[in-house]
Design an enzyme around this catalytic site. Sequence first.
Site, PDB file in Angstrom:
ATOM      1  N   GLY A 154      -1.962  -0.321   1.714  1.00 23.08           N
ATOM      2  CA  GLY A 154      -1.975   0.620   0.616  1.00 23.08           C
ATOM      3  C   GLY A 154      -1.598   2.002   1.143  1.00 23.08           C
ATOM      4  O   GLY A 154      -1.915   2.344   2.283  1.00 23.08           O
ATOM      5  N   CYS A 155      -0.907   2.799   0.341  1.00 19.56           N
ATOM      6  CA  CYS A 155      -0.454   4.117   0.817  1.00 19.56           C
ATOM      7  C   CYS A 155      -1.633   5.033   1.109  1.00 19.56           C
ATOM      8  O   CYS A 155      -1.634   5.756   2.112  1.00 19.56           O
ATOM      9  CB  CYS A 155       0.502   4.747  -0.195  1.00 19.56           C
ATOM     10  SG  CYS A 155      -0.094   4.793  -1.896  1.00 19.56           S
ATOM     11  N   ASN A 156      -2.670   5.002   0.259  1.00 30.16           N
ATOM     12  CA  ASN A 156      -3.861   5.807   0.507  1.00 30.16           C
ATOM     13  C   ASN A 156      -4.598   5.327   1.749  1.00 30.16           C
ATOM     14  O   ASN A 156      -5.093   6.133   2.548  1.00 30.16           O
ATOM     15  CB  ASN A 156      -4.795   5.758  -0.698  1.00 30.16           C
ATOM     16  CG  ASN A 156      -4.192   6.378  -1.940  1.00 30.16           C
ATOM     17  OD1 ASN A 156      -3.646   7.472  -1.896  1.00 30.16           O
ATOM     18  ND2 ASN A 156      -4.267   5.676  -3.055  1.00 30.16           N
ATOM     19  N   ALA A 157      -4.670   4.025   1.910  1.00 28.37           N
ATOM     20  CA  ALA A 157      -5.336   3.465   3.085  1.00 28.37           C
ATOM     21  C   ALA A 157      -4.596   3.825   4.357  1.00 28.37           C
ATOM     22  O   ALA A 157      -5.210   4.059   5.408  1.00 28.37           O
ATOM     23  CB  ALA A 157      -5.451   1.947   2.950  1.00 28.37           C
ATOM     24  N   VAL A 159      -2.654   6.619   5.044  1.00 28.13           N
ATOM     25  CA  VAL A 159      -2.819   8.008   5.463  1.00 28.13           C
ATOM     26  C   VAL A 159      -4.232   8.257   5.985  1.00 28.13           C
ATOM     27  O   VAL A 159      -4.427   8.971   6.978  1.00 28.13           O
ATOM     28  CB  VAL A 159      -2.447   8.985   4.325  1.00 28.13           C
ATOM     29  CG1 VAL A 159      -3.425   8.926   3.172  1.00 28.13           C
ATOM     30  CG2 VAL A 159      -2.314  10.400   4.851  1.00 28.13           C
TER      31      VAL A 159
END
Length: 348
Positions: A154-157, A159
């Site tokens: 996931g993109c949030n995960a 970063v």
Amino acid sequence: MDKSNEMTHKVAILGASGYTGAELIRLIDGHSNFDISVLAGERKAGQDIATVFPHLRHLELPIIQQIDEIDFSTIDLCFCALPHKTSQKVVTNLPHNLKIIDLSADFRLRDASEYQKWYGIEHHSQDLQKEAIYGLTEFYRNEIMSARLVAGTGCNAAVGQYILRPLVDQSVIDLSDIILDLKCGVSGAGRTLSTQLLHAELSEGAHAYAVGGNHRHLGEFDQELSQVAGQSIRVQLTTHLIPMNRGILATVYVIGDPKAIHKTLSCAYEQEHFIEILPLGETPSTHHVRGSNFVHIGVSADRISNKTIIVAVLDNLIKGSSGQALQNANLMFGEVETEGLMMSPLYP
């Protein structure tokens, strides 16, 4: 670009009509040894790329078709940019000799019960789920090289983990008190029409979503950080949707010495191509990585002793998804890891 050499790998992109599909097309067009042979998208089947994405009309690409019409016998690599819950059904039926990179959430969580907890349905391909390698490139590089199926993060995960994994591993922060505050561009919600994504609903404002531990990417944080620490870790996470097209800005609050934290991150990433640790006290902007595969991380001391604020930025569609996928594909096929990915950020 002429890609007629013998080393060219034939690529299929499933879900080519979404944002991550468009970015895969754009990135792969600049790759020396990957050639797009198939584009698939159920709702856009029969259309050419100029109709779906006019900014790509200069490329010579196949007509978009339905997945069940594809002949995979000549395909080497399949990127699955399909919705969660759909992807697992499609991947299960793909040929076993095909290398696959899945950009959905369907194979990120190793525990089927955790998948059901966060996504609300039973996982119907648990054998493949166990086979999948988590796609955070810098930490799973060796496993990805020999993988058949890679599960994009996931993109949030992504970063958040770029900040936290080295700090957890080296025990330089208090593991019981970690707070993540993420500001996310609207493209992270996908290309599907939604009321909250209308211009009048989104512009000139911002709002928090999935508040109170309900964000699905927390499943990845739980899994990955607990594995690194060798004990259960639970972080606090609040995400905010803000009126920009792409990018994530993560502000992370931790207890620990800022100089030790900065040194730990600098040492962890000193050999990495895409992760830049800024000088102590400097903070990044999403403008500095927009349209690129780079991550910028800044460390600052808080006014309260032994507390540190860390800010990181990445482009959710590139390093958070399609760029990460291409970086992993390079590893899977023995290509130079940076091939097709060294473009500079867009500015302003």
